[in-house]
Design a protein around this motif. Structure first.
Motif, PDB file in Angstrom:
ATOM      1  N   LYS A 270       0.820  -1.214   0.000  1.00 30.57           N
ATOM      2  CA  LYS A 270       0.000   0.000   0.000  1.00 30.57           C
ATOM      3  C   LYS A 270       0.849   1.257   0.000  1.00 30.57           C
ATOM      4  CE  LYS A 270      -3.133  -3.075   0.486  1.00 30.57           C
ATOM      5  NZ  LYS A 270      -2.274  -4.235   0.395  1.00 30.57           N
ATOM      6  N   MET A 271       2.109   1.147   0.420  1.00 25.35           N
ATOM      7  CA  MET A 271       2.976   2.315   0.448  1.00 25.35           C
ATOM      8  C   MET A 271       3.199   2.862  -0.963  1.00 25.35           C
ATOM      9  SD  MET A 271       5.613   0.730   3.252  1.00 25.35           S
ATOM     10  CE  MET A 271       6.859   1.995   3.094  1.00 25.35           C
ATOM     11  N   GLY A 272       3.299   1.958  -1.935  1.00 25.64           N
ATOM     12  CA  GLY A 272       3.499   2.395  -3.315  1.00 25.64           C
ATOM     13  C   GLY A 272       2.286   3.119  -3.867  1.00 25.64           C
ATOM     14  N   THR A 273       1.112   2.524  -3.714  1.00 25.24           N
ATOM     15  CA  THR A 273      -0.101   3.156  -4.249  1.00 25.24           C
ATOM     16  C   THR A 273      -0.434   4.440  -3.488  1.00 25.24           C
ATOM     17  OG1 THR A 273      -1.419   1.674  -2.851  1.00 25.24           O
ATOM     18  CG2 THR A 273      -1.076   1.015  -5.132  1.00 25.24           C
ATOM     19  N   TYR A 274      -0.143   4.469  -2.185  1.00 21.85           N
ATOM     20  CA  TYR A 274      -0.345   5.697  -1.408  1.00 21.85           C
ATOM     21  C   TYR A 274       0.512   6.826  -1.956  1.00 21.85           C
ATOM     22  CZ  TYR A 274      -0.153   8.923   2.566  1.00 21.85           C
ATOM     23  OH  TYR A 274      -0.202  10.044   3.368  1.00 21.85           O
ATOM     24  N   GLY A 275       1.748   6.513  -2.368  1.00 23.64           N
ATOM     25  CA  GLY A 275       2.623   7.533  -2.942  1.00 23.64           C
ATOM     26  C   GLY A 275       2.066   8.110  -4.231  1.00 23.64           C
ATOM     27  N   PHE A 276       1.448   7.261  -5.063  1.00 26.66           N
ATOM     28  CA  PHE A 276       0.816   7.768  -6.289  1.00 26.66           C
ATOM     29  C   PHE A 276      -0.254   8.799  -5.946  1.00 26.66           C
ATOM     30  CE2 PHE A 276       2.442   3.869  -8.391  1.00 26.66           C
ATOM     31  CZ  PHE A 276       2.881   4.419  -9.587  1.00 26.66           C
ATOM     32  N   VAL A 277      -1.082   8.492  -4.930  1.00 26.37           N
ATOM     33  CA  VAL A 277      -2.194   9.382  -4.574  1.00 26.37           C
ATOM     34  C   VAL A 277      -1.705  10.626  -3.845  1.00 26.37           C
ATOM     35  CG1 VAL A 277      -4.324   9.565  -3.220  1.00 26.37           C
ATOM     36  CG2 VAL A 277      -3.842   7.478  -4.512  1.00 26.37           C
ATOM     37  N   ARG A 278      -0.810  10.457  -2.882  1.00 18.97           N
ATOM     38  CA  ARG A 278      -0.395  11.564  -2.034  1.00 18.97           C
ATOM     39  C   ARG A 278       0.607  12.502  -2.730  1.00 18.97           C
ATOM     40  NH1 ARG A 278      -2.909  13.746   1.582  1.00 18.97           N
ATOM     41  NH2 ARG A 278      -3.020  12.029   3.052  1.00 18.97           N
ATOM     42  N   ILE A 279       1.456  11.953  -3.594  1.00 16.37           N
ATOM     43  CA  ILE A 279       2.523  12.771  -4.181  1.00 16.37           C
ATOM     44  C   ILE A 279       2.236  13.123  -5.642  1.00 16.37           C
ATOM     45  CG2 ILE A 279       4.979  12.840  -4.762  1.00 16.37           C
ATOM     46  CD1 ILE A 279       5.487  10.994  -2.370  1.00 16.37           C
ATOM     47  N   LEU A 280       2.103  12.125  -6.494  1.00 13.13           N
ATOM     48  CA  LEU A 280       2.078  12.396  -7.931  1.00 13.13           C
ATOM     49  C   LEU A 280       0.780  13.066  -8.395  1.00 13.13           C
ATOM     50  CD1 LEU A 280       3.857   9.272  -9.452  1.00 13.13           C
ATOM     51  CD2 LEU A 280       4.795  11.496  -8.817  1.00 13.13           C
ATOM     52  N   LEU A 281      -0.364  12.596  -7.926  1.00 14.43           N
ATOM     53  CA  LEU A 281      -1.635  13.177  -8.390  1.00 14.43           C
ATOM     54  C   LEU A 281      -1.740  14.673  -8.093  1.00 14.43           C
ATOM     55  CD1 LEU A 281      -4.485  10.572  -7.771  1.00 14.43           C
ATOM     56  CD2 LEU A 281      -3.883  11.670  -9.907  1.00 14.43           C
ATOM     57  N   PRO A 282      -1.483  15.127  -6.852  1.00 13.17           N
ATOM     58  CA  PRO A 282      -1.664  16.558  -6.577  1.00 13.17           C
ATOM     59  C   PRO A 282      -0.450  17.427  -6.912  1.00 13.17           C
ATOM     60  CG  PRO A 282      -1.201  15.412  -4.540  1.00 13.17           C
ATOM     61  CD  PRO A 282      -1.239  14.368  -5.607  1.00 13.17           C
ATOM     62  N   ILE A 283       0.755  16.872  -6.858  1.00 14.50           N
ATOM     63  CA  ILE A 283       1.958  17.689  -7.001  1.00 14.50           C
ATOM     64  C   ILE A 283       2.375  17.853  -8.457  1.00 14.50           C
ATOM     65  CG2 ILE A 283       4.426  17.805  -6.421  1.00 14.50           C
ATOM     66  CD1 ILE A 283       3.772  16.538  -3.741  1.00 14.50           C
ATOM     67  N   ALA A 284       2.158  16.820  -9.265  1.00 10.49           N
ATOM     68  CA  ALA A 284       2.545  16.882 -10.682  1.00 10.49           C
ATOM     69  C   ALA A 284       1.391  16.407 -11.559  1.00 10.49           C
ATOM     70  CB  ALA A 284       3.804  16.040 -10.917  1.00 10.49           C
ATOM     71  N   PRO A 285       0.245  17.095 -11.521  1.00 13.41           N
ATOM     72  CA  PRO A 285      -0.939  16.594 -12.227  1.00 13.41           C
ATOM     73  C   PRO A 285      -0.781  16.547 -13.748  1.00 13.41           C
ATOM     74  CG  PRO A 285      -1.326  18.808 -11.385  1.00 13.41           C
ATOM     75  CD  PRO A 285      -0.035  18.351 -10.804  1.00 13.41           C
ATOM     76  N   ASP A 286      -0.105  17.539 -14.323  1.00 12.00           N
ATOM     77  CA  ASP A 286       0.059  17.549 -15.782  1.00 12.00           C
ATOM     78  C   ASP A 286       0.954  16.401 -16.248  1.00 12.00           C
ATOM     79  OD1 ASP A 286      -1.516  19.799 -15.903  1.00 12.00           O
ATOM     80  OD2 ASP A 286       0.185  21.196 -15.834  1.00 12.00           O
TER      81      ASP A 286
END
Length: 524
Positions: A270-286
């Protein structure tokens, strides 16, 4: 819920993060004579149960004190300067996205400690085992609680060493090779991920995840976002694991002791998928939008690949290992999580977060049950299990057989159980993806993933038929049914699987407001 002072909430979260680490240090110290009980080994195992139990209670109190009317707000926050020159801060906080994962981690670790107290895996001294278990818990809990990119990376890496030793020293056949493969894959992925995290921090001028999410990528150029998403995504995909970066997982699960498999599948993935949601989606959306179709494509390939691998292992006459089969099933289930995230929609991301929790509960229960079967029969090979049980687990150990069937139908996504909602919402998200994503492509991904659910049902029902549904031979040897300590360790997982399936609003009510805000411009 109860009204708890903010300073008490801050203390509780800090204790949840740091408490297991202090407990790990204490586990290595000599136990006072009055606390040794029958032996020092029993004392240290009891210490593990006590520490993880106190951490679980703290996590539950934290949940009761959480403002459920505002789950999108970061709560119980601590923000202290740590390395001023790099603007690195000890920044902790929880919202509706991280709180369920925090509680899941505390629960599964406590159940593993309780199970180990009665059924310690064979290997070196229990002192080291308990200390490693607590370090693993601390690293996982910290990953879900920190709000600084560099602290996230440190916590993300902190879990690798204890899991390596749990596999290498307390595992079964092939444990050394499996442990080395696990550590090499995850370390190589993490090196690339660190470069991406540094790139974001340097270009944006801060490593604070809340500030970066609120900025929503406006301070990062499109090229920086693309590079960062690629680098960070590789590291997260290895840990998830995403096809084709999954090959370390089956060996690690097959060799790991029972509690190692429970924690690896239940919380570490879950740590990997959590990183996708917490970091990549909001911080680098484009940048994420550019890669979302490829992520979805890899996700659905993983769903089909994992299901076909399980079906091959479940076939009559195949040399199928039940632990290996469940490991491959995780590749498929995490594919649904990645598909939901790739849609970049509230529906899909909520489905991914729900599927995360459901997978932790159900697969944790499955690995506990397989461990119990191995203790009774000496093997996890499906042919051997069928021979030892006479393919009649229902008749020889009805409660054990019933639990195995329950976990199997929960894993295949039976409506009314936890496994149903996450996968359904991920498919709904793919039906109508976010603006800028190709709807025909995601409709294709949805159809492929839906076919994967049929394959999942096929292999799990084959397993139940092969192990549980035969006639009991008259001369069949006895097989112990569920022991009291097993009942204690497994009941919470069964109850929560039922509760989440019948009352999904309890979890979605936490995640949805936080996801809506995250996709709109970050947590505040």
């Amino acid at each position: 819920m109860i009204d708890i002072n903010e300073s008490v909430m801050q203390f509780l979260l800090a204790f949840v993060v740091v408490g297991p680490l202090l407990g790990a240090v204490a586990a290595l110290l000599p136990a006072p004579p009055g606390l040794k009980g029958k032996s020092p080994e029993q004392a240290v195992l009891r210490h593990g149960v006590t520490v993880t139990g106190v951490v679980l209670i703290a996590a539950i109190v934290l949940t009761l004190g959480f403002d459920h009317d505002h789950p999108s707000k970061m709560q119980a926050t601590t923000d202290i300067s740590w390395i001023p020159a790099l603007d690195v801060r000890i920044h902790l906080g929880i919202d509706g996205i991280s709180l369920p994962l925090l509680v899941l981690t505390a629960l599964l670790t406590f159940l593993c400690a309780l199970y180990s107290y009665f059924k310690m895996p064979s290997g070196p001294t229990p002192k080291a085992f308990v200390a490693l278990l607590l370090v693993l818990e601390s690293g996982t809990l910290t990953t879900f609680a920190v709000l600084d990119l560099l602290l996230f990376f440190l916590a993300f890496e902190m879990v690798l060493i204890p899991m390596y030793f749990l596999i290498a020293r307390w595992g079964g056949e092939g444990r050394t090779q499996a442990a080395w493969r696990f550590i090499l894959y995850t370390l190589l992925g993490s090196v690339v991920m660190l470069l991406g995290l540094l790139l974001i921090g340097i270009k944006a001028g801060t490593f604070d995840m809340v500030a970066l999410a609120t900025d929503n990528g406006r301070s990062l150029t499109s090229s920086v976002q693309v590079i960062a998403v690629l680098a960070i995504g590789i590291g997260l995909a290895v840990k998830t694991p995403m096809w084709p970066l999954h090959s370390w997982l089956p060996d690690a699960h097959t060799a790991a002791p029972t509690v190692g498999s429970v924690l690896l599948a239940g919380v570490m993935l879950k740590m990997g998928t959590y990183g996708f949601v917490r970091i990549l989606l909001p911080i680098a959306p484009d940048g994420f939008r550019d890669f979302a179709p490829y992520l979805a494509a890899f996700a659905v390939v993983g769903i089909i690949y994992g299901s076909l691998a399980c079906l091959a292992l479940a076939k009559q006459g195949a040399k199928g290992d039940l632990k290996r089969l469940i490991a491959y099933s995780s590749v498929g289930h995490m594919g649904f999580v990645l598909l939901g995230i790739a849609t970049m929609t509230p529906t899909g991301v909520n489905g991914a977060l729900f599927a995360n929790i459901a997978h932790g509960l159900i697969t944790g229960l499955l690995f506990f049950l397989v461990g119990a079967l191995k203790d009774r029969t000496g093997s996890t090979d499906l042919d051997t299990l069928a021979e030892q049980t006479g393919a009649a687990l229902y008749g020889k150990a009805p409660r054990l057989g019933g639990l195995l069937a329950f976990a199997a139908v929960a894993s295949l996504g039976l409506p009314g159980l936890a496994g149903f909602w996450g996968e359904m919402l991920a498919l709904f998200g793919a039906f109508d993806p976010a603006d800028g994503l190709s709807r025909p492509a995601f409709l294709t991904f949805m159809a492929i993933a839906a076919f994967g659910t049929l394959l999942t049902a096929a292999y799990l029902l084959v397993v139940v038929r092969r192990v549980c549904m035969g006639a009991v031979p008259q001369d069949a040897p006895k097989l112990a049914d569920v022991h009291t300590y097993e009942f204690a360790a497994w009941t919470p997982l069964v109850a929560l699987t039922l509760a989440a399936g019948l009352w999904p609003k309890a979890l979605l009510g936490l995640t949805d407001p936080a996801v809506q805000q995250l996709l709109a411009g970050g947590a505040r």
